[in-house]
Scaffold this active site. Structure first.
Site, PDB file in Angstrom:
ATOM      1  N   ASP A 106       0.885  -1.181   0.000  1.00 29.86           N
ATOM      2  CA  ASP A 106       0.000   0.000   0.000  1.00 29.86           C
ATOM      3  C   ASP A 106       0.910   1.215   0.000  1.00 29.86           C
ATOM      4  OD1 ASP A 106      -3.088   0.388   1.770  1.00 29.86           O
ATOM      5  OD2 ASP A 106      -2.182   1.688   0.310  1.00 29.86           O
ATOM      6  N   LYS A 122       1.460   3.573   2.426  1.00 35.95           N
ATOM      7  CA  LYS A 122       2.151   3.872   3.676  1.00 35.95           C
ATOM      8  C   LYS A 122       2.750   2.671   4.417  1.00 35.95           C
ATOM      9  CE  LYS A 122       3.640   7.014   6.419  1.00 35.95           C
ATOM     10  NZ  LYS A 122       5.056   7.243   6.220  1.00 35.95           N
ATOM     11  N   ASN A 178       6.604  -1.234   5.213  1.00 36.64           N
ATOM     12  CA  ASN A 178       7.386  -2.382   5.652  1.00 36.64           C
ATOM     13  C   ASN A 178       6.713  -3.706   5.332  1.00 36.64           C
ATOM     14  OD1 ASN A 178       9.269  -0.597   6.651  1.00 36.64           O
ATOM     15  ND2 ASN A 178       8.204  -0.433   8.619  1.00 36.64           N
TER      16      ASN A 178
END
Ligand code: ADE
Length: 324
Positions: A127, A129, A132
């Site tokens: 995605d 944001k 990680n």
């Protein structure tokens, strides 16, 4: 692997990885099979962070591609984040065989830098944001970055970190109150909210306002997500950690929620469930799924290849039993 260990790296130390960790941590091994900065060709920047960059690199020994996370010692020391870095390295060493955690092959240090040689996850970010959470070429998720694991999430380093990104942190962490494993279930709720709605919960472009929202504002869930999805989010994003889903029976409670009723957990962990999205990846060095904001950056020069001189981080260097 025990599905209980899903998302629980600190308890998933298998016999094999424990043996690998023991094996590779002897001084003799480190002397015999050193891996150094000069053993790689550095091709592109594929990520950046507060301590340095992530580089796509080719290991000259076997022509394989790896993602090398490069951390600048000077910045780590300035931010007093030695604990976070060693925590990340230790989690990576302990979780070598986890299906959904990025695999560490080597770590080494130069005079000025610490380097973690990881599998290159060529499928890009899940995605915008949750940067990680990566995809590998088959579409399976790969979690990377464990700098804020349990031992790391204390003291000044944490205070500084949440000034930057409060989006995924539970209210008790933001308020520097006592906290426990249930912060992870809040974090899961925050990432899931972003996946389902496009933004993290309590979002505001003004970071201070968002911090206040997370601590004080009630959760508002707009239309557009199923009743089950909303119920799951509401239970994960409970400001009272003692009432949060997962507070009593941890992962069991999460797995039992109706949101996951179609998931066969053993099959999932065995990677038997086909990923819903398979990225287009043409080869091991395909960069098309990596954000051009990174790949456009100049690749830093490694002129400080000598390990001995400079500030050393004892026990950082590592060689995986199966990677050389
Ligand atoms: N960004 C951070 N870690 C990465 C990895 N292992 N593969 C690809 N991109 C990354």
């Amino acid at each position: 692997m025990d599905p209980e260990c899903f998302l629980r790296p600190e308890v998933s130390l298998s016999d094999e990885s424990a043996a690998a960790a023991r094996f590779t941590n002897t001084a003799q091994d480190r002397q015999n099979c050193r891996v150094s900065a000069a053993d790689f060709d550095y091709l592109k920047v594929i990520g950046t962070g507060s301590f340095g960059e992530v580089l796509l690199a080719k290991y000259k020994e076997n022509n394989r591609y790896y993602a090398i996370k490069v951390l600048k010692k000077r910045i780590i020391l300035k931010k007093e984040a030695e604990g976070n870095v060693m925590c990340e390295r230790n989690v990576l060493v302990k979780t070598l065989n986890h299906p959904f955690l990025v695999r560490l092959h080597f770590s080494f240090q130069t005079k000025e830098r610490l380097c973690l040689v990881l599998d290159y996850a060529s499928g890009g970010e899940v995605d915008l944001k949750p940067e990680n959470i990566l995809l590998n070429s088959e579409g399976h998720v790969v979690l990377t970055d464990f700098g804020l694991c349990k031992e790391g999430i204390v003291g000044r380093a944490t205070t500084k970190t949440f000034c930057g990104t409060p989006e995924y942190l539970a209210p008790e962490v933001l308020q520097q109150q006592e906290y426990d494993r249930t912060v992870d279930w809040w974090g899961l709720g925050a990432v899931l909210h972003e996946m389902l709605y496009g933004l993290p919960p309590f979002y505001s472009a003004d970071r201070i306002k968002m911090l206040g929202n997370i601590i004080y504002q009630p959760l508002v869930l707009e239309a557009g997500v199923s009743k089950t999805g909303k119920d799951f989010l509401k239970r994960l994003l409970n400001k009272d950690r003692s009432k949060r889903l997962g507070a009593k029976h941890d992962m069991d409670e999460i797995k039992r929620h109706a949101f996951f009723s179609s998931i066969h957990w053993d099959d999932l962990v065995a990677k038997k469930i086909p990923p819903p999205f398979v990225p287009t990846v043409t080869g091991p060095d395909d960069l098309t799924n990596i954000n051009p904001a990174f790949t456009r950056l100049p690749v830093p020069e490694f002129t400080d290849v000598c390990e001995e001189a400079g500030l050393t981080f004892p026990d950082f260097s590592y060689i995986s039993a199966t990677s050389y």
